[in-house]
Enzyme design. Structure first.
Site, PDB file in Angstrom:
ATOM      1  N   HIS A  43       7.493  39.017   4.375  1.00  0.00           N
ATOM      2  CA  HIS A  43       8.705  38.689   3.363  1.00  0.00           C
ATOM      3  C   HIS A  43       9.848  38.438   4.617  1.00  0.00           C
ATOM      4  CE1 HIS A  43      11.457  37.734   0.338  1.00  0.00           C
ATOM      5  NE2 HIS A  43      12.010  39.375   0.575  1.00  0.00           N
ATOM      6  N   ILE A  52      -0.374   5.649   4.701  1.00  0.00           N
ATOM      7  CA  ILE A  52       0.618   5.199   5.555  1.00  0.00           C
ATOM      8  C   ILE A  52       1.932   4.884   5.347  1.00  0.00           C
ATOM      9  CG2 ILE A  52       0.462   3.593   7.524  1.00  0.00           C
ATOM     10  CD1 ILE A  52      -2.486   4.351   8.078  1.00  0.00           C
ATOM     11  N   GLY A  73       0.707  -1.266   0.066  1.00  0.00           N
ATOM     12  CA  GLY A  73      -0.142   0.067  -0.221  1.00  0.00           C
ATOM     13  C   GLY A  73       0.626   0.916   0.344  1.00  0.00           C
ATOM     14  N   ALA A  74       0.846   2.153  -1.137  1.00  0.00           N
ATOM     15  CA  ALA A  74       1.763   2.989  -1.517  1.00  0.00           C
ATOM     16  C   ALA A  74       0.722   4.513  -1.511  1.00  0.00           C
ATOM     17  CB  ALA A  74       2.278   3.347  -2.188  1.00  0.00           C
ATOM     18  N   GLU A 100       2.131  -1.227  -4.097  1.00  0.00           N
ATOM     19  CA  GLU A 100       0.746  -0.339  -4.490  1.00  0.00           C
ATOM     20  C   GLU A 100       0.011  -1.342  -5.542  1.00  0.00           C
ATOM     21  OE1 GLU A 100      -1.312   1.737  -2.814  1.00  0.00           O
ATOM     22  OE2 GLU A 100      -2.419   1.736  -4.783  1.00  0.00           O
TER      23      GLU A 100
HETATM   24  P1  FAD Z   1      -9.950   6.644  16.637  1.00  0.00           P
HETATM   25  O1  FAD Z   1      -9.367   7.598  17.036  1.00  0.00           O
HETATM   26  O2  FAD Z   1      -9.842   5.345  15.824  1.00  0.00           O
HETATM   27  O3  FAD Z   1     -10.786   6.222  18.286  1.00  0.00           O
HETATM   28  C1  FAD Z   1     -11.963   5.224  18.725  1.00  0.00           C
HETATM   29  C2  FAD Z   1     -11.731   5.465  19.993  1.00  0.00           C
HETATM   30  O4  FAD Z   1     -12.966   4.073  20.410  1.00  0.00           O
HETATM   31  C3  FAD Z   1     -10.648   4.243  20.196  1.00  0.00           C
HETATM   32  O5  FAD Z   1     -10.008   4.812  21.905  1.00  0.00           O
HETATM   33  C4  FAD Z   1     -10.780   3.187  20.531  1.00  0.00           C
HETATM   34  O6  FAD Z   1      -9.764   1.436  21.252  1.00  0.00           O
HETATM   35  C5  FAD Z   1     -12.102   3.440  21.791  1.00  0.00           C
HETATM   36  N1  FAD Z   1     -13.330   2.292  21.110  1.00  0.00           N
HETATM   37  C6  FAD Z   1     -13.255   0.685  19.941  1.00  0.00           C
HETATM   38  N2  FAD Z   1     -14.545   0.375  20.224  1.00  0.00           N
HETATM   39  C7  FAD Z   1     -15.054   0.776  21.588  1.00  0.00           C
HETATM   40  C8  FAD Z   1     -16.027   0.210  22.292  1.00  0.00           C
HETATM   41  N3  FAD Z   1     -16.720  -0.543  21.509  1.00  0.00           N
HETATM   42  N4  FAD Z   1     -15.806   1.049  23.785  1.00  0.00           N
HETATM   43  C9  FAD Z   1     -14.887   1.704  24.201  1.00  0.00           C
HETATM   44  N5  FAD Z   1     -14.135   2.651  23.151  1.00  0.00           N
HETATM   45  C10 FAD Z   1     -14.346   1.413  22.059  1.00  0.00           C
HETATM   46  N6  FAD Z   1      -4.822  12.053  10.417  1.00  0.00           N
HETATM   47  C11 FAD Z   1      -4.432  12.757  10.454  1.00  0.00           C
HETATM   48  O7  FAD Z   1      -5.526  13.736  10.369  1.00  0.00           O
HETATM   49  N7  FAD Z   1      -3.474  13.437  11.210  1.00  0.00           N
HETATM   50  C12 FAD Z   1      -2.533  12.711  10.368  1.00  0.00           C
HETATM   51  O8  FAD Z   1      -1.570  12.874  10.468  1.00  0.00           O
HETATM   52  C13 FAD Z   1      -3.083  11.269  10.821  1.00  0.00           C
HETATM   53  N8  FAD Z   1      -1.937  10.214  10.581  1.00  0.00           N
HETATM   54  C14 FAD Z   1      -1.887   8.856  11.274  1.00  0.00           C
HETATM   55  C15 FAD Z   1      -1.151   8.338  10.923  1.00  0.00           C
HETATM   56  C16 FAD Z   1      -1.409   6.409  11.037  1.00  0.00           C
HETATM   57  C17 FAD Z   1      -0.396   5.430  11.581  1.00  0.00           C
HETATM   58  C18 FAD Z   1      -2.650   6.043  11.601  1.00  0.00           C
HETATM   59  C19 FAD Z   1      -3.003   4.958  11.505  1.00  0.00           C
HETATM   60  C20 FAD Z   1      -3.781   7.097  11.301  1.00  0.00           C
HETATM   61  C21 FAD Z   1      -3.306   8.248  10.914  1.00  0.00           C
HETATM   62  N9  FAD Z   1      -4.740   9.491  11.013  1.00  0.00           N
HETATM   63  C22 FAD Z   1      -4.405  11.365  10.076  1.00  0.00           C
HETATM   64  C23 FAD Z   1      -5.939   9.315  11.298  1.00  0.00           C
HETATM   65  C24 FAD Z   1      -6.427   9.130  12.621  1.00  0.00           C
HETATM   66  O9  FAD Z   1      -5.651   8.365  13.577  1.00  0.00           O
HETATM   67  C25 FAD Z   1      -7.783   9.411  12.588  1.00  0.00           C
HETATM   68  O10 FAD Z   1      -8.620   9.685  11.619  1.00  0.00           O
HETATM   69  C26 FAD Z   1      -8.419   9.686  13.163  1.00  0.00           C
HETATM   70  O11 FAD Z   1      -8.285   8.389  15.404  1.00  0.00           O
HETATM   71  C27 FAD Z   1     -10.046   8.768  14.000  1.00  0.00           C
HETATM   72  O12 FAD Z   1     -10.712   9.645  15.125  1.00  0.00           O
HETATM   73  P2  FAD Z   1     -11.640   9.094  15.538  1.00  0.00           P
HETATM   74  O13 FAD Z   1     -12.202   9.445  17.387  1.00  0.00           O
HETATM   75  O14 FAD Z   1     -13.220   8.469  14.822  1.00  0.00           O
HETATM   76  O15 FAD Z   1     -11.463   7.514  16.215  1.00  0.00           O
HETATM   77  P1  NAD Z   2      -4.994   5.043   2.005  1.00  0.00           P
HETATM   78  O1  NAD Z   2      -5.838   4.652   1.717  1.00  0.00           O
HETATM   79  O2  NAD Z   2      -4.847   5.764   2.517  1.00  0.00           O
HETATM   80  O3  NAD Z   2      -4.021   4.022   1.377  1.00  0.00           O
HETATM   81  C1  NAD Z   2      -3.761   2.361   0.664  1.00  0.00           C
HETATM   82  C2  NAD Z   2      -3.426   2.092  -0.092  1.00  0.00           C
HETATM   83  O4  NAD Z   2      -3.577   0.853  -0.664  1.00  0.00           O
HETATM   84  C3  NAD Z   2      -3.685   3.048  -1.343  1.00  0.00           C
HETATM   85  O5  NAD Z   2      -3.150   3.512  -2.352  1.00  0.00           O
HETATM   86  C4  NAD Z   2      -4.441   1.414  -1.932  1.00  0.00           C
HETATM   87  O6  NAD Z   2      -4.544   1.481  -3.442  1.00  0.00           O
HETATM   88  C5  NAD Z   2      -3.300   0.460  -1.483  1.00  0.00           C
HETATM   89  N1  NAD Z   2      -4.009  -0.777  -1.940  1.00  0.00           N
HETATM   90  C6  NAD Z   2      -5.282  -1.384  -1.202  1.00  0.00           C
HETATM   91  N2  NAD Z   2      -5.605  -2.473  -0.835  1.00  0.00           N
HETATM   92  C7  NAD Z   2      -4.169  -3.171  -1.282  1.00  0.00           C
HETATM   93  C8  NAD Z   2      -3.465  -4.321  -2.377  1.00  0.00           C
HETATM   94  N3  NAD Z   2      -4.790  -5.426  -1.660  1.00  0.00           N
HETATM   95  N4  NAD Z   2      -2.177  -3.812  -2.756  1.00  0.00           N
HETATM   96  C9  NAD Z   2      -1.449  -2.787  -2.111  1.00  0.00           C
HETATM   97  N5  NAD Z   2      -2.125  -2.422  -2.419  1.00  0.00           N
HETATM   98  C10 NAD Z   2      -2.875  -2.221  -1.991  1.00  0.00           C
HETATM   99  O7  NAD Z   2      -5.146   4.327   3.754  1.00  0.00           O
HETATM  100  P2  NAD Z   2      -3.623   3.672   4.386  1.00  0.00           P
HETATM  101  O8  NAD Z   2      -2.482   4.316   4.182  1.00  0.00           O
HETATM  102  O9  NAD Z   2      -4.091   2.527   5.413  1.00  0.00           O
HETATM  103  O10 NAD Z   2      -4.582   4.358   5.334  1.00  0.00           O
HETATM  104  C11 NAD Z   2      -5.656   4.517   6.597  1.00  0.00           C
HETATM  105  C12 NAD Z   2      -6.171   6.525   6.537  1.00  0.00           C
HETATM  106  O11 NAD Z   2      -5.665   6.659   7.769  1.00  0.00           O
HETATM  107  C13 NAD Z   2      -6.636   6.593   5.596  1.00  0.00           C
HETATM  108  O12 NAD Z   2      -7.421   6.906   5.309  1.00  0.00           O
HETATM  109  C14 NAD Z   2      -5.875   8.347   6.351  1.00  0.00           C
HETATM  110  O13 NAD Z   2      -6.654   9.304   5.650  1.00  0.00           O
HETATM  111  C15 NAD Z   2      -5.989   8.160   7.559  1.00  0.00           C
HETATM  112  N6  NAD Z   2      -3.808   8.809   7.997  1.00  0.00           N
HETATM  113  C16 NAD Z   2      -4.356  10.342   7.283  1.00  0.00           C
HETATM  114  C17 NAD Z   2      -2.661  10.020   7.505  1.00  0.00           C
HETATM  115  C18 NAD Z   2      -3.038  12.202   7.721  1.00  0.00           C
HETATM  116  O14 NAD Z   2      -3.633  12.810   8.172  1.00  0.00           O
HETATM  117  N7  NAD Z   2      -1.235  12.400   6.898  1.00  0.00           N
HETATM  118  C19 NAD Z   2      -1.062   9.779   7.933  1.00  0.00           C
HETATM  119  C20 NAD Z   2      -1.842   8.231   7.753  1.00  0.00           C
HETATM  120  C21 NAD Z   2      -3.276   8.209   7.840  1.00  0.00           C
END
Ligand code: FAD
Ligand code: NAD
Length: 478
Positions: free
Chosen positions: A449, A190, A186-187, A209
């Site tokens: 600037h 993340i 997945g490119a 990807e």
């Molecule tokens: P979550 O943050 O997933 O929180 C949900 C919470 O609910 C968790 O604590 C979970 O344990 C809890 N929960 C689940 N089920 C239950 C239950 N039944 N009872 C009680 N608790 C429960 N987004 C950005 O905007 N910028 C970024 O730079 C960015 N970087 C990311 C990097 C990575 C590696 C990843 C994985 C994601 C990134 N994201 C980023 C995406 C971002 O993390 C999510 O969009 C965001 O956390 C979603 O918020 P949420 O509150 O919906 O859910």
């Molecule tokens: P993503 O949707 O950004 O990328 C997933 C990639 O995997 C896509 O390019 C897709 O075509 C590819 N893919 C899907 N199935 C595949 C397969 N079987 N083999 C090879 N490639 C495949 O999802 P992500 O990178 O996993 O991130 C998850 C979510 O977390 C995203 O929706 C993103 O918005 C959020 N996130 C946001 C940030 C940020 O805001 N900077 C950072 C990290 C994550």
């Protein structure tokens, strides 16, 4: 006796904790239930974003970028190091401290707002009763329930997680040694961010990807520049690669995949699977509630995040729209305010997106290919960072700012950025667009600037061929 609240929020990620705080500010009695545990087994607020997403990834990106700046760019600035080495344990400790400071910060905010923070797993039962399973089982009655349980990584049959060699994004934030060769399926966002971290620290990184197109959600001109720069950094991005099978052995993983050239095989030390995330609905609600999911498994909601059940809302990654922390936070505010009787709305057309690579990629609004497909006449203003004094002083001259403006009204329809500081610059674009700005409004604004933000100003001038620091000013298109 069952406790009764105005609102019970399930999930304390950015969507849930923001909803809880805003509702408490508005005078409502709020409880927030969350199941997250840190590595020591203690409850930790903040969800994926604070514990295993936005924050730890940005801490690692920041440190690894400092390392690259010192190692690769220091000499050009006249900085010489006798020896520059990486202490990965210290880098991880820094990240862990950033995370724990922030998660504790949410706990402090909950306390300050009188929010009952309840560790455990919440389940919605009929009649807005929430059952919480934790150290013991308890039930809360709620006038309103907000579901905010977030999302979890998608698991691939062809590369099942084993927590050791084949890992998800959370485990990939915790590596205790730099992989020699790292595979990423997945490119997407993340894959690129975590691939950048480990590439900067010395790993060979191969991204597989499935799609033939790279970053299909971004503007195509930005994508071409990004692919060029990432490839130059040594990220080996292979498009059209469909993984068939992955086998983990003691010290390596063998990945077999199908590409245009036929079947190929790669051996890597570790394999990160980053192919998207899915909504966390397992055990979230009892069947008898009748809560409706959409065809992709998200909780079905309208534009105000109202589910099909009275007084039950759902927000954040659990519902349609981009999986971004700020999108969930804004939905949290909207829902809390609507419950409190206000007419709050959210503008889904203006959710900024950022990819925190180097160069950073950011955008808000429509892409050029989107405008062309919709047949919307538009003018384009592009300004390169190579012509920006501040970017030159920083030694980061790659990339550009691109503004798309409606030909007839001049209203800004999209802003796309690739280059230094773009995660911050996109906020000015979002601000302008949220006021319905024309490109002329940006043109008539004074920018300090020398700043990177001048590239945004110059791009607005370029819309009508008036950029000052371009050797060949473009003529305005008719
Ligand atoms: P979550 O943050 O997933 O929180 C949900 C919470 O609910 C968790 O604590 C979970 O344990 C809890 N929960 C689940 N089920 C239950 C239950 N039944 N009872 C009680 N608790 C429960 N987004 C950005 O905007 N910028 C970024 O730079 C960015 N970087 C990311 C990097 C990575 C590696 C990843 C994985 C994601 C990134 N994201 C980023 C995406 C971002 O993390 C999510 O969009 C965001 O956390 C979603 O918020 P949420 O509150 O919906 O859910
Ligand atoms: P993503 O949707 O950004 O990328 C997933 C990639 O995997 C896509 O390019 C897709 O075509 C590819 N893919 C899907 N199935 C595949 C397969 N079987 N083999 C090879 N490639 C495949 O999802 P992500 O990178 O996993 O991130 C998850 C979510 O977390 C995203 O929706 C993103 O918005 C959020 N996130 C946001 C940030 C940020 O805001 N900077 C950072 C990290 C994550």
């Amino acid at each position: 006796m069952t406790d009764r609240f105005d609102i019970v929020v399930i999930g304390a990620g950015p969507a849930g904790y923001t909803a809880a705080i805003r509702a408490a500010q508005l005078g409502l009695k709020v409880a927030c239930v969350d199941a997250w545990r840190d590595t020591a087994g203690a409850p930790a607020l903040g969800g994926t974003c604070l514990n295993a997403g936005c924050i730890p990834s940005k801490a690692l990106l920041e440190t690894s970028e400092l390392f690259v700046q010192a190692r690769d760019h220091g000499p050009a600035h006249g900085l010489k190091f006798k020896e520059l080495s990486l202490d990965l344990a210290a880098m991880q400790a820094h990240k862990d401290k950033v995370v724990s400071d922030l998660t504790r910060g949410i706990a402090t905010l909950f306390k300050a707002h009188g929010i009952a923070s309840i560790p455990g797993r919440g389940k919605l039962l009929p009649k807005n009763v929430v059952e919480i399973t934790g150290a013991s089982t308890q039930r809360l009655e709620a006038e309103h329930v907000i579901l905010a349980s977030g999302s979890t990584p998608v698991n691939l049959k062809s590369a099942p997680f084993d927590g050791e060699r084949i890992v998800d994004s959370q485990a990939a934030l915790e590596f205790r040694e730099v992989p020699r060769r790292l595979g990423i399926i997945g490119a997407g966002v993340i894959g690129l961010e975590l691939g950048s971290v480990w590439r900067r620290l010395g790993a060979e990184v191969v991204l597989l990807e499935a799609q033939e197109t790279f970053l299909s959600m971004a503007d195509e001109q930005i994508v071409r520049e990004a692919l060029k720069q990432f490839t130059a950094q040594g990220l080996d991005i292979r498009l059209g690669a469909r993984v068939l099978e992955s086998k983990a052995e003691k010290n390596a993983v063998t990945v077999r995949y199908q590409s245009k050239e036929g079947e190929r095989q790669e051996s890597v030390d570790r394999l990160i699977v980053a192919v998207g995330r899915r909504p966390s609905t397992d055990g979230l609600f009892a069947e008898e509630t009748g809560l409706l999911l959409d065809e992709w498994g998200f909780v079905h909601v309208d534009e105000h995040c109202q589910t099909n059940l009275p007084n039950v809302h759902a927000i954040g990654d659990l519902v349609r729209g981009p999986m971004l922390a700020h999108k969930g936070m804004e939905e949290g505010v909207m829902v809390a305010e609507r419950i409190a009787g206000r007419e709050s709305n959210m503008n889904y057309d203006l959710v900024p997106a950022v990819i925190y690579t180097q160069p950073e990629i950011a955008w808000v609004g429509k892409t050029e290919q989107g405008l062309k497909a919709a047949g919307i006449a538009h003018r384009v203003g592009v300004f390169p960072f190579a012509a920006n004094g501040r970017a030159r002083a920083m030694g980061q001259t790659g990339g550009f700012v691109k503004i798309l403006a409606d030909t007839h009204s001049d209203r800004v329809l999209g802003v796309h950025l690739i280059g230094p500081g773009c995660s911050e610059l996109v906020a000015s674009a979002a601000l302008a667009m949220s006021f319905g700005a024309a490109s002329e409004d940006i043109r008539l604004t004074l920018f300090a600037h020398p700043t990177l933000s001048e590239a945004l100003h110059e791009a607005s001038l370029a819309v009508t061929g008036q950029a000052i620091h371009l050797a060949q000013p473009r003529r305005a298109k008719p």
